[in-house]
Design an enzyme around this catalytic site. Sequence first.
Site, PDB file in Angstrom:
ATOM      1  N   ASP A  68     -19.831   5.133  11.800  1.00 54.33           N
ATOM      2  CA  ASP A  68     -20.841   5.707  12.671  1.00 54.33           C
ATOM      3  C   ASP A  68     -21.441   4.596  13.535  1.00 54.33           C
ATOM      4  O   ASP A  68     -21.728   3.502  13.044  1.00 54.33           O
ATOM      5  CB  ASP A  68     -21.923   6.340  11.791  1.00 54.33           C
ATOM      6  CG  ASP A  68     -22.952   7.091  12.605  1.00 54.33           C
ATOM      7  OD1 ASP A  68     -22.563   8.049  13.285  1.00 54.33           O
ATOM      8  OD2 ASP A  68     -24.135   6.712  12.563  1.00 54.33           O
ATOM      9  N   GLU A  71     -17.060   4.989  16.191  1.00 53.51           N
ATOM     10  CA  GLU A  71     -17.651   5.291  17.488  1.00 53.51           C
ATOM     11  C   GLU A  71     -17.910   3.970  18.206  1.00 53.51           C
ATOM     12  O   GLU A  71     -18.741   3.182  17.739  1.00 53.51           O
ATOM     13  CB  GLU A  71     -18.986   6.010  17.306  1.00 53.51           C
ATOM     14  CG  GLU A  71     -18.880   7.383  16.697  1.00 53.51           C
ATOM     15  CD  GLU A  71     -20.262   8.043  16.564  1.00 53.51           C
ATOM     16  OE1 GLU A  71     -20.406   9.182  17.041  1.00 53.51           O
ATOM     17  OE2 GLU A  71     -21.176   7.421  16.000  1.00 53.51           O
TER      18      GLU A  71
END
Length: 651
Positions: free
Chosen positions: A335, A366
């Site tokens: 994340d 990400e």
Amino acid sequence: MAALFERKGFMTDREFTNIKLDERFRYDGKDLGAVCAENRTIFKAWSPAAERIVLRLYREDRGAHCMEREMMRGERGVWELAFERSLHGMYYDYLVRIDGADTVTADPYARACGCNGARSMVVDLRLTDPEGFDKDRAPDAQEERIIYELHIKDFSYDKGSRVPEAYRGKYMAFTVKGEEEPYPVCMEYLRRLGVTHVHLLPFFDYGSVDESGDEEQYNWGYDPVNFNVPEGSYATDVKDGTVRIRECKEMIRSLHQNGLRVIMDVVYNHTYKEDSWLQRMMPGYYYRYEEDGSLSDGSACGNDIAAGRAMVDNYIADSVMYWAKEYHIDGFRFDLMGLLTVELMNRIRSELDGEFGKGEKFLYGEPWRADASPMERGTRAALKENTRCLDDGIGIFSDDTRDVIKGHVFEEKEPGFVNGGSDLEHLVLHAVTGWRDGGADFCPLSCGQIINYVSAHDNFTLWDKLVLSMHRENPDFTRHYEDVLAANRLAAFIYFTCQGNLFMQAGEEFGRTKLGEENSYCSRPEINMLRWDQTVEFGDLVEYYRGLIHLRKKLPGLCDKSPGAEMRITAKSIHRDGVVSFRVNNRALENGNWEELLIIYNASKEDYAVPVPEGSWEILADGREADCRRRIEEGVREVPVEGRSGMLLAR
Ligand code: CA
């Protein structure tokens, strides 16, 4: 702590303090926390700042402590205490004295905990293994990675999952053999669909759901409390800290037995609250601060973990290795990876490769962050612009591919290529090579670094985005619009024919809607859950995805992840607005079915006849059917492609 060291030249006090701390106190042992075996339990805690640490032991999760012992300070800020017996099942916390004040904290390195993770627990991990877990192995790697993004509660909360009530929304739902009649659900459904990896939203212990509360609570779980313990609200019993561990392992074993690899969504960029166990144990060290002394907030969650510092990087890397070894996790999704560093990500890649073999564990994340964050000197953020500094075996979500296909993620009505956008033909053709031949403001080392997708838990579901952008006036998310269905199929067709890895949000294949809710992270479970009857309602769409998934694995020209894979794509053509085609060299070293592919995207509303080169072609997919075989008559020089549809031909 600042008083320990003197200020030095151009650095801030804090920077200087942390660098000196890392030099003097870096500890590389893997034994922090409570390590417990048959005849021995050793507690180790790292806190150079502490003046005194007292270990307090409890027989139960709640209630007063039954024993306390002073820990001994050793080398490198490590405090230690050993018992010549197993304390398996005992709960514990620490009383830490810093600058004369005592603070109670759970153990940031805990491997088990009680309800809501407030107290740590000693665990002899071998006692938590389900039977035969030592023989559990991931299924063999397949030709392609096709990732299915799933939230544990969403999977089985719906009564239509036909999972027994006690297991609904829990780890154990994954151990239920999904029923086939009257239609396949849960595990049986997943197996049939053909995806290769299940990516599970965060399931380490998070803070936003009260584990002693009711089942109506819901959260995605991006708010970690105990990084090395599974979340308790997915367990059938939170009173015994071993249950969540055993049931989490049961889930993973069952996924493996059903041919699926397991990816864990990990959130090492921030903690639920600044007042975390890490902070209590060693104030100021684990977080980033602005020059004015306030916490930085690049995560938009109130704090940023300070990746780039020695003990922070050790903490994160060791945690990843722990999950891989102890829980047999096959891959990790980071994340807000843009808040971590290139150096840390490459280190994790290399440690996993060293332990399990090159590329065996899959890594991606990400490549962005919510806002800027003060990085450590000499480190680089793992952002998209630094993709080429990342190891070739670290993937990034391609927002470029996502947005060109369906439109900008934050502009709900803005269309992409499949839903009415214009002047996107060139970009779509670049997406096909995973942006290896230009078109974006970065270039990956290979398409293996690219994760192609059009929907994930964040933002609108694909269905909702298409409805909003194509029926702007009175969007009705429950209506089966024909044009939305066609655009949905075309969106899937496009990313399934791009080079790179494939990723889909669970339910994208059956028109999953959140009724237009853009950010459902804490919405009711009914908004988020998979509705299994929709797999029947949208049966044709499911079959279409299923066909694409099975077809993809047979196409080595698209599955190729080598740095030269983009050379297989030739004859890129723009026929007119919304209509493009290209050819793919599909030769394989072995098991090649077809030498060449011709792929056409027709995003316009009208049918279009595309010229076909000489040869014996057959249609493997069109806008309504995927993984079919329909031969084209010899001598036919044009093939009609329906408006808003794709076609894949092979010879
Ligand atoms: Ca929790």
